[in-house]
Design a protein around this motif. Sequence first.
Motif, PDB file in Angstrom:
ATOM      1  N   UNK A 390      73.463  42.876  32.231  1.00 53.28           N
ATOM      2  CA  UNK A 390      73.591  44.083  32.703  1.00 53.28           C
ATOM      3  C   UNK A 390      75.146  44.524  32.984  1.00 53.28           C
ATOM      4  N   UNK A 391      75.620  45.672  32.889  1.00 49.44           N
ATOM      5  CA  UNK A 391      76.863  45.918  33.394  1.00 49.44           C
ATOM      6  C   UNK A 391      76.819  45.750  34.877  1.00 49.44           C
ATOM      7  N   UNK A 392      75.537  46.305  35.573  1.00 51.11           N
ATOM      8  CA  UNK A 392      75.549  46.229  37.102  1.00 51.11           C
ATOM      9  C   UNK A 392      75.390  44.877  37.448  1.00 51.11           C
ATOM     10  N   UNK A 393      74.878  43.704  36.886  1.00 51.96           N
ATOM     11  CA  UNK A 393      74.790  42.465  37.475  1.00 51.96           C
ATOM     12  C   UNK A 393      76.337  41.880  37.075  1.00 51.96           C
ATOM     13  N   UNK A 394      77.002  42.181  35.935  1.00 49.93           N
ATOM     14  CA  UNK A 394      78.331  41.826  35.780  1.00 49.93           C
ATOM     15  C   UNK A 394      79.039  42.105  36.693  1.00 49.93           C
ATOM     16  N   UNK A 395      79.271  43.501  37.114  1.00 55.20           N
ATOM     17  CA  UNK A 395      80.297  43.759  38.070  1.00 55.20           C
ATOM     18  C   UNK A 395      79.667  43.534  39.687  1.00 55.20           C
ATOM     19  N   UNK A 396      78.369  43.205  39.754  1.00 56.51           N
ATOM     20  CA  UNK A 396      78.080  42.547  41.087  1.00 56.51           C
ATOM     21  C   UNK A 396      78.787  41.312  41.324  1.00 56.51           C
ATOM     22  N   UNK A 397      78.530  40.364  39.948  1.00 55.55           N
ATOM     23  CA  UNK A 397      79.038  38.988  40.207  1.00 55.55           C
ATOM     24  C   UNK A 397      80.522  39.100  40.171  1.00 55.55           C
ATOM     25  N   UNK A 398      81.149  39.832  39.467  1.00 57.80           N
ATOM     26  CA  UNK A 398      82.664  40.124  39.602  1.00 57.80           C
ATOM     27  C   UNK A 398      83.169  40.351  41.181  1.00 57.80           C
ATOM     28  N   UNK A 399      82.388  41.183  41.874  1.00 59.79           N
ATOM     29  CA  UNK A 399      82.691  41.639  43.100  1.00 59.79           C
ATOM     30  C   UNK A 399      82.743  40.327  44.182  1.00 59.79           C
ATOM     31  N   UNK A 400      81.484  39.490  44.056  1.00 57.09           N
ATOM     32  CA  UNK A 400      81.106  38.632  44.597  1.00 57.09           C
ATOM     33  C   UNK A 400      82.299  37.588  44.640  1.00 57.09           C
ATOM     34  N   UNK A 401      82.652  37.357  43.489  1.00 56.55           N
ATOM     35  CA  UNK A 401      83.595  36.425  42.954  1.00 56.55           C
ATOM     36  C   UNK A 401      85.040  36.788  43.620  1.00 56.55           C
ATOM     37  N   UNK A 402      85.275  38.111  43.583  1.00 58.19           N
ATOM     38  CA  UNK A 402      86.755  38.585  44.030  1.00 58.19           C
ATOM     39  C   UNK A 402      86.568  38.380  45.435  1.00 58.19           C
ATOM     40  N   UNK A 403      85.449  38.607  46.400  1.00 64.43           N
ATOM     41  CA  UNK A 403      85.721  38.307  47.646  1.00 64.43           C
ATOM     42  C   UNK A 403      86.176  36.886  48.108  1.00 64.43           C
ATOM     43  N   UNK A 404      85.724  35.994  47.237  1.00 64.61           N
ATOM     44  CA  UNK A 404      86.343  34.461  47.276  1.00 64.61           C
ATOM     45  C   UNK A 404      87.492  34.567  47.077  1.00 64.61           C
ATOM     46  N   UNK A 405      88.015  35.052  45.977  1.00 62.06           N
ATOM     47  CA  UNK A 405      89.633  35.203  45.453  1.00 62.06           C
ATOM     48  C   UNK A 405      90.524  35.660  46.709  1.00 62.06           C
ATOM     49  N   UNK A 406      89.827  36.747  47.208  1.00 63.16           N
ATOM     50  CA  UNK A 406      90.809  37.346  48.401  1.00 63.16           C
ATOM     51  C   UNK A 406      90.706  36.419  49.568  1.00 63.16           C
ATOM     52  N   UNK A 407      89.635  35.869  49.879  1.00 64.52           N
ATOM     53  CA  UNK A 407      89.512  34.892  51.042  1.00 64.52           C
ATOM     54  C   UNK A 407      90.339  33.732  50.731  1.00 64.52           C
ATOM     55  N   UNK A 408      90.447  32.920  49.727  1.00 62.10           N
ATOM     56  CA  UNK A 408      91.234  31.814  49.604  1.00 62.10           C
ATOM     57  C   UNK A 408      92.738  32.187  49.353  1.00 62.10           C
ATOM     58  N   UNK A 409      93.068  33.496  48.799  1.00 64.86           N
ATOM     59  CA  UNK A 409      94.178  33.926  48.543  1.00 64.86           C
ATOM     60  C   UNK A 409      95.158  33.724  50.053  1.00 64.86           C
ATOM     61  N   UNK A 410      94.258  34.571  50.854  1.00 67.64           N
ATOM     62  CA  UNK A 410      94.654  34.637  52.372  1.00 67.64           C
ATOM     63  C   UNK A 410      94.694  33.261  53.023  1.00 67.64           C
ATOM     64  N   UNK A 411      94.002  32.526  52.787  1.00 65.74           N
ATOM     65  CA  UNK A 411      93.878  31.218  53.589  1.00 65.74           C
ATOM     66  C   UNK A 411      94.978  30.379  53.117  1.00 65.74           C
TER      67      UNK A 411
END
Length: 478
Positions: A390-411
């Motif tokens: 579902x679109x909802x699950x897709x965007x939830x997964x994207x958000x969760x992944x993007x949190x990691x992207x941001x975290x490691x971009x900063x680190x």
Amino acid sequence: MEKKYQMPNLKDARLRTDNPVDIKENLFKIPKAVENIGFGKNFYLRTYGCQANERDGEVMLGIFKQLGYTQVFDTEEADVILLNTCAIREGAEDKVFGELGSLKRLKRENPDLILGLCGCMAQEEYVVNRILEKYQHVDLVFGTHNIHRLPQLLGQAIFSKEKVIEVFSEEGHVIENLPSSRVGHHKAWVNIIYGCDKFCSYCIVPYTRGKERSRMMSDVLNEIDEVIEAGYKEVTLLGQNVNAYGKDLEDGTSFAKLLQAVADKNIARIRFTTSHPWDFSEEMIEVIASNSNVMPSFHLPVQSGNDKILRMMGRRYTVDSYKEIYNKLKTRIPNCSFTTDIIVGFPNETQAQFQETLDLYEYCKFDLAYTFVYSPRKGTPAAKFEDNISDEVKSQRLQELNLLVGKYAQENNAKYLNKVVKVLVDGPSKRNKDIYSGYSETNKLVNFTPMKAKVGDIVKVLITETKSYSLNGIEKED
Ligand code: 5AD
Ligand code: SF4
């Protein structure tokens, strides 16, 4: 009068034969009848999508200029408007349809305006059919295989006042005598291979851009010489899959050999994009590690961290073999940067499988990732699977992944604090003319206070502050 359109066909575009690639040295010609067609006239060109498309845009810019046209950046001032489109995801296509809709007014006000569409979307029959049905104000459609026909097609559209549609669905050839007008002044793109034969199950590119066709090494090297002669400092070797370079030439060349030959030239920075993890050879790693002008920055799309999903995507590598290349590169080139592409919500992707993508991300700690929600593309094998996340699950997964992207971009960026990096200067930053910006060897955006830096110089910058997506610093005088 009967109208004759040459329509695209995705089924034909799928065909791959053993026919050798035809290198055409003089296919591009400007017929007498259209020689001065652009004098006193303006054109507007907008390019969407990847660097291959940007480079095609530079070729079209070159053609328009040879026809006498002047480039404008406001559609209101244009006599010809051309949209060079991308088909990779539905969102990319929606933007173009939106733009076509809003250009309708201009066409109504000026019936002589020529509105054209080219690029990857033009290669899809459902797009061209939709244009014929709902966007009748479009005058010209041509594809990725017949850019060289722009003078003829434009002339036809202008003189006949009829709609012109010419799209070839073929494997494609290599055309060597196309003009081009580079947009960058110290960074140049050079095509080395066109098309793609990987046929990842979700991807439209093998259909829109034809089979893998390498340029002759001598032609690539001649272009590199021209670029060096013109004062460029950085060259990016382009291909949908650069590792496949030379495989179709059967003359013993390979990407590693080409890269070495380019590295032997007097050019400060060499980059390449995109590579596929499947055929990333030892020889390539060796060439990268032993040449200081090959930049230590790699973009290696992984797409998923689960073997079953990778298999369904047709990626031809496993999580372990990806990690192996990753570790080899990190060991041989210790301070390199690593970026990737990831798709979430592929059909049937379970939460546990998605978790494995997060785990892989934690393992690789990428500098950056381009993350996408799966978008079914008509004509691809994956489009036959039910798009059941579902679109909802897709965007939830994207958000969760993007949190990691941001975290490691900063680190990853934090490691640059108090370090000195070499920056190729692009010029004053958009927001503040007193601050200059450019890119480091590892492809980090650096904003800095200049001392003597001029556009196109490579200068040393001491990093005084780090952010997730950029570094700030001060130019260090030698
Ligand atoms: N849906 C979502 N993302 C896609 N990409 C390619 N095809 C699709 C699709 N159908 C992504 C991949 C690729 C990048 C250029 O775009 O991650 O590496
Ligand atoms: Fe978009 Fe792919 Fe075409 Fe590039 S090759 S413009 S990414 S569809």
